[in-house]
Design a protein around this motif. Structure first.
Motif: not given
Length: 233
Positions: A11-13, A28-32, A91-106
């Motif tokens: 997976p390439y995020v 960016s856009c050739h990733g999965s 492929t996904h829509s995430v608000d900017a404020g959630q990115l740190p939490a998303l990074m940690q979760a990944l």
């Protein structure tokens, strides 16, 4: 690098939280998985600087639904995340404020898809259905002159504005971009990259790329003097 990303087995995020154009699209856009925030601005504006949509643009743009890729290639227009999600660029829509939490979760999860689905939210397209249908209709023709003629015959304000935008671009770049996107639909990613490398070398031996860089990037806003000057030439 772009071809390696496209064939990468893991997976390439890509977290897209701002301007993503040209080379930024390539990494960016050739990733999965392509996550866009409300700050994302996507464009392939190369025809405005006498170049062409490279970094695998022939593969990426040719596979977008409803001739949306041809529209982006010939206009260089910018879109936001709602339209990017609708077209499959994101492929996904995430608000900017959630990115740190998303990074940690990944980092803590063994399921990329599952984690992204938790954070993923709806992003309304900016374009209305009429515009989407107009793009599919006008940009579906088998030649560049037919596309321009179709836009010219449509008295709708959107069509006239779109035509005016295209007519400011490098005529050489427009012809190249049209053929490249049409050809790219029949080629695999590696083949597209080889084709684009050939185009690149020809562009570097020409006039418009250097003129576009001078006008748009060096002098910032002056009018480029294309050679040849008109599409018919």
């Amino acid at each position: 690098l772009n071809a390696a990303i496209a064939r990468f087995p893991k997976p390439y995020v890509a977290m897209i939280d701002g301007i993503v154009m040209g080379g930024g699209v390539g990494v960016s856009c050739h990733g999965s998985h392509r996550v866009m925030t409300e700050n994302a601005v996507f464009a392939m504006p190369e025809v405005g600087i006498g170049f062409f949509p490279d970094v695998g643009g022939s593969h990426l743009l040719s596979r977008l639904p409803g001739e949306f890729g041809m529209y982006l290639a010939l206009t260089g227009n910018r879109i936001r995340r709602g339209d990017a999600c609708a077209a499959g660029l994101a492929t996904h829509s995430v608000d900017a404020g959630q990115l740190p939490a998303l990074m940690q979760a990944l980092c803590e999860s063994d399921s990329v898809d599952g984690t992204l689905s938790v954070f993923d939210g709806a992003a309304e397209p900016q374009m209305d259905e009429g515009t989407v249908h107009a793009i599919a209709r006008h940009f579906s023709f088998g030649s560049l002159p037919e596309i321009l003629e179709s836009l010219a015959d449509d008295q709708d304000e959107w069509a006239q504005d779109t035509l005016a935008t295209i007519e400011k671009r490098s005529p050489t770049s427009l012809h190249v971009a049209f053929r490249q996107v049409r050809a790219g639909a029949m080629l695999e990613m590696d083949e597209c990259m080889k084709m684009e490398f050939r185009i690149l070398n020809r562009m570097l031996a020409g006039h418009d790329f250097y003129e576009g860089i001078r006008a748009v990037l060096v002098e910032k806003g002056s009018t480029p003097r294309w050679k040849p000057e008109k599409l018919g030439d």
